[in-house]
Design a protein around this motif. Structure first.
Motif, mmCIF file in Angstrom:
data_model
loop_
_atom_site.group_PDB
_atom_site.id
_atom_site.type_symbol
_atom_site.label_atom_id
_atom_site.label_comp_id
_atom_site.label_asym_id
_atom_site.label_seq_id
_atom_site.Cartn_x
_atom_site.Cartn_y
_atom_site.Cartn_z
ATOM 1 N N LEU A 67 0.841 -1.184 0.000
ATOM 2 C CA LEU A 67 0.000 0.000 0.000
ATOM 3 C C LEU A 67 0.882 1.241 0.000
ATOM 4 N N GLU A 70 -0.496 7.283 0.730
ATOM 5 C CA GLU A 70 -1.746 7.945 0.335
ATOM 6 C C GLU A 70 -2.942 7.012 0.533
ATOM 7 N N GLU A 71 -2.796 5.742 0.140
ATOM 8 C CA GLU A 71 -3.884 4.774 0.305
ATOM 9 C C GLU A 71 -4.208 4.569 1.780
ATOM 10 N N CYS A 72 -3.177 4.457 2.611
ATOM 11 C CA CYS A 72 -3.395 4.270 4.050
ATOM 12 C C CYS A 72 -4.030 5.512 4.660
ATOM 13 N N LYS A 74 -6.002 7.636 3.214
ATOM 14 C CA LYS A 74 -7.422 7.668 2.838
ATOM 15 C C LYS A 74 -8.231 6.712 3.699
ATOM 16 N N LYS A 75 -7.697 5.529 3.964
ATOM 17 C CA LYS A 75 -8.417 4.560 4.800
ATOM 18 C C LYS A 75 -8.627 5.083 6.218
#
Length: 115
Positions: A67, A70-72, A74-75
């Motif tokens: 990941l 940025e993905e983390c 957002k989560k």
């Protein structure tokens, strides 16, 4: 001292080993299910990142799960810079670890590796 195991090797028609006969109790030991709880366990790749590269648990898990920050972020509902700061912490607060673990899909204890 190592105990000897009585076994027999059966060769194929070319003389190469093809089967091994072992005592039934040894067979049961070899085929029994893992004693490690893989649900709460930690993959060796994560451990390697923690100790070999000195990554924080959050970074080691993120990289293992492939990941991006940025993905983390957002989560978790935070910005990427805020996530970067969280990830650089070697020992975030328990509430933060719980939120991060939930976002990563792992158990909170799997982030509490360096206690």
């Amino acid at each position: 001292m190592t105990a000897l195991i009585n076994y027999q090797i059966i060769n194929n028609r070319f003389g190469n080993p093809e089967y091994v006969l072992v005592p039934y109790d040894k067979y049961l030991q070899l085929t029994s299910s893992s004693k490690i709880n893989l649900t709460d366990g930690v993959p060796s790749e994560v451990v390697d990142l923690l100790f070999d590269k000195q990554y924080s648990p959050a970074r080691a898990w993120r990289e293992y799960l492939q990941l991006t920050q940025e993905e983390c972020a957002k989560k978790l509902g935070i910005t990427q810079p805020a996530y970067s700061q969280l990830e650089s912490s070697k020992k975030p607060r328990k509430a933060t670890r719980i939120k991060l673990a939930t976002a990563l899909g792992i158990h909170e204890g799997q982030l509490d590796l360096l206690a």
